[in-house]
Design an enzyme around this catalytic site. Structure first.
Site, PDB file in Angstrom:
ATOM      1  CE  LYS A  40      -3.889  -1.906   2.681  1.00  0.00           C
ATOM      2  NZ  LYS A  40      -4.957  -1.703   1.673  1.00  0.00           N
ATOM      3  NE  ARG A  45     -10.888 -10.071  -1.740  1.00  0.00           N
ATOM      4  CZ  ARG A  45     -11.277  -9.217  -2.681  1.00  0.00           C
ATOM      5  NH1 ARG A  45     -11.590  -9.652  -3.890  1.00  0.00           N
ATOM      6  NH2 ARG A  45     -11.357  -7.926  -2.401  1.00  0.00           N
TER       7      ARG A  45
HETATM    8  N1  BES Z   1      -8.099  -3.818   4.519  1.00  0.00           N
HETATM    9  C1  BES Z   1      -8.246  -3.443   3.158  1.00  0.00           C
HETATM   10  C2  BES Z   1      -9.547  -2.689   2.903  1.00  0.00           C
HETATM   11  C3  BES Z   1      -9.627  -1.318   3.499  1.00  0.00           C
HETATM   12  C4  BES Z   1      -9.070  -0.249   2.831  1.00  0.00           C
HETATM   13  C5  BES Z   1     -10.297  -1.116   4.660  1.00  0.00           C
HETATM   14  C6  BES Z   1      -9.161   1.013   3.363  1.00  0.00           C
HETATM   15  C7  BES Z   1     -10.395   0.146   5.195  1.00  0.00           C
HETATM   16  C8  BES Z   1      -9.831   1.220   4.543  1.00  0.00           C
HETATM   17  C9  BES Z   1      -8.241  -4.686   2.282  1.00  0.00           C
HETATM   18  O1  BES Z   1      -7.432  -5.711   2.717  1.00  0.00           O
HETATM   19  C10 BES Z   1      -7.744  -4.269   0.947  1.00  0.00           C
HETATM   20  O2  BES Z   1      -6.631  -3.872   0.859  1.00  0.00           O
HETATM   21  N2  BES Z   1      -8.601  -4.376  -0.065  1.00  0.00           N
HETATM   22  C11 BES Z   1      -8.247  -4.009  -1.389  1.00  0.00           C
HETATM   23  C12 BES Z   1      -8.825  -5.049  -2.308  1.00  0.00           C
HETATM   24  C13 BES Z   1      -8.355  -4.897  -3.737  1.00  0.00           C
HETATM   25  C14 BES Z   1      -6.870  -5.144  -3.822  1.00  0.00           C
HETATM   26  C15 BES Z   1      -9.117  -5.884  -4.581  1.00  0.00           C
HETATM   27  C16 BES Z   1      -8.834  -2.627  -1.660  1.00  0.00           C
HETATM   28  O3  BES Z   1      -9.927  -2.345  -1.207  1.00  0.00           O
HETATM   29  O4  BES Z   1      -8.150  -1.846  -2.309  1.00  0.00           O
HETATM   30 MN    MN Z   2      -5.444  -5.487   2.038  1.00  0.00          MN
END
Ligand code: BES
Ligand code: MN
Ligand code: ZN
Length: 493
Positions: free
Chosen positions: A270, A344
């Site tokens: 990230k 997931r």
């Molecule tokens: N934990 C994150 C989702 C999240 C992002 C929660 C910001 C709260 C605030 C999750 O693990 C994630 O990174 N999801 C990705 C999925 C994508 C790569 C398909 C996302 O939402 O960008």
């Molecule tokens: Mn994530």
């Protein structure tokens, strides 16, 4: 902060709050004041444009013998206002007074003709709003320190005390969840999460099962293990079983929480800006743990298993790579397109394990699963996905009455097929569009025949950047009141 109930206003000094509904005559509500006090309060209400809006507060001082008493009027809104109004009113009062210098607040419900649940709910909101996490603040200034020690609710009727028992158990759970969520990831990681739960539930009769990596490998939990393999902190799967209905009860209700104790994104790392927020990527697991604590504390007559799927998602020489194919416990294979879609992956193995282990009638998962959820619903509602209309309706109802609100989104084959992979049974990440829905569809592939299931994407709800009626900035404890209410309304003997 303490909450108690009384028939009469106490003696001594305190701030006095009078709740006012839209349809009340202000003069009736002020009847306990003397003539000068009534005039002052009515003028203060008018001057501050007090229209009894839900949880709005105006403040003034009235003469009381030699001294002056702080008087607050709090709006209860109109007849059609939401069910959670008493929680909000209690919270709004405490938000005003917590660090005000006042040590005691008396809320007088006398003359409103309310049932006792209103008093208990007002007390709940007050106590919930007073929660803070000051553990690491060694230099709090005098004016930043809470002063309010006690809230006394007067005129709530006979049953308030009994109703309060349930709410105070809920508060225990809520505070526990908020603490888990607020703690940083160097303090809360899979093993310490488990230990915190053990300590919090010690002696309550909750049965603990903990799976370590070795056991997970034997069970074939390749998806969960893949997420944890880049971290020095080993993953854990924690099951907390509360058998409050015993043999008389039916098969257990299973709650599953995503417990990624820190989500860097892994190799699909990230951006640095705001990454610290990912300490609360275990908010689903936190809510599940708090719910079990609340249910066990009040000895709920229901059989519920809370499962926390705990791992840390880190980049490392041993971390999984984009393109890796893992085999889940269900036997289905997954192409890991994006290591940041890890929630997931940790959930799917927990779902399979839960269904084999407990044969649940019903399974609900909570997860901070997708950023897309925040894009679609903001911070007002969590997303609800379900394969069962009845379950979706019951959860929505529990959401409205608890204040932890849910909004249902669609699923279906057209979305589901976006998760097909050319090399494996499915991939873990689809297109950007409808990202929360395709994530739900991914999870749906792990629900076994005949099992009712709901998935709550709570990404926008577990942390607040601004204070609200029931919480200050920070951990909200979202999900605990919702699940507690849902269990009470649908699964208790
Ligand atoms: N934990 C994150 C989702 C999240 C992002 C929660 C910001 C709260 C605030 C999750 O693990 C994630 O990174 N999801 C990705 C999925 C994508 C790569 C398909 C996302 O939402 O960008
Ligand atoms: Mn994530
Ligand atoms: Zn995550």
């Amino acid at each position: 902060m303490k909450v108690r109930f009384a028939a009469q206003r106490p003696k001594g000094s305190y701030a006095l709050a009078l709740p006012v509904r839209g349809e009340d005559m202000l003069s009736d509500r002020l009847a306990g004041l003397d003539e000068a006090g009534r005039r002052l309060a009515a003028r203060a209400a008018e001057a501050q444009r007090f229209e009894r809006e839900a949880a709005s507060v105006v403040e003034t001082f009235v003469a009381e013998g030699e001294t002056a008493r702080r008087l607050l009027l709090v709006g209860l809104g109109g007849k059609k206002d939401e069910e959670a109004i008493f929680e909000r009113a209690g919270g709004a009062l405490v938000a005003r007074l917590l660090t005000s210098g006042e040590t005691r607040l008396v809320v007088d419900l006398g003359g409103l003709g309310l049932d006792s649940s209103a008093a208990a709910r007002l007390g709940f909101g007050a106590a919930a709003r007073s929660w803070r996490h000051d553990a690491y603040r060694t230099k709090l200034g005098r004016k930043q320190k809470p002063t309010l020690e006690e809230v006394v609710i007067v005129g709530g009727g006979e049953g308030a005390e009994a109703e309060w028992r349930r709410h105070s158990a809920l508060l225990e759970g809520l505070a526990f969840t908020r603490t888990l969520v607020a703690e940083p990831a160097n303090v809360i990681y899979p093993e310490s999460f488990v230990e915190r739960c053990r300590a919090a539930m010690d002696g309550l009769g909750v049965e603990f099962t903990v799976l370590d990596e070795k056991r997970m490998a034997e069970l074939g939990m390749g998806a969960l293990l893949g997420v944890g393999q880049g971290s020095a902190r080993p993953p854990r799967l924690l099951a907390m079983r509360w058998n409050g209905a015993g043999d008389a009860g039916s098969k257990p209700l299973v709650l599953i929480g995503k417990g990624v104790t820190f989500d860097t994104g892994g190799i699909s790392i990230k951006p640095a800006l705001g990454m610290e927020a990912m300490k609360w990527d275990m908010g689903g697991a936190g809510a599940v743990a708090g719910t079990i604590l609340a249910l066990a504390t009040r000895k709920a007559k229901a059989n519920v298993v809370g499962i926390c799927t705990l791992a840390e998602n880190m980049p490392d020489g041993n971390a999984q790579r984009p393109g890796d194919v893992v085999t889940s416990m269900s036997g289905q294979t997954i192409e890991v397109i994006n290591t940041d879609a890890e929630g997931r992956l940790v959930l799917c193995d927990a779902m399979t394990w839960a269904q084999r282990e407990y044969k649940p009638q019903l399974m609900i998962d909570l997860a901070t699963l997708t950023g897309a959820m925040i894009i679609s619903l903001g911070h007002e509602y969590a997303g609800l996905f379900s394969n069962d209309d009845g379950l979706a309706a019951d959860l929505t109802e529990a959401g409205n009455s608890s204040g932890d609100r849910l909004w249902r989104l669609p699923m279906g084959d057209a979305y589901d097929k976006l998760m097909d992979s050319p090399i494996a049974d499915m991939k873990n990440s689809g297109p950007r569009e409808g990202g929360s829905i395709t994530a739900a569809c991914f999870l749906g592939r792990f629900v076994e025949e005949g099992v009712k299931w709901a998935h709550l994407d709570i990404a926008g709800m577990v942390w607040a950047d601004k204070a609200s009626h029931l919480y200050d900035k920070g951990a909200t404890g979202f999900g605990v009141a919702l699940l507690e209410r849902y269990v009470a309304a649908n699964h208790e003997l």
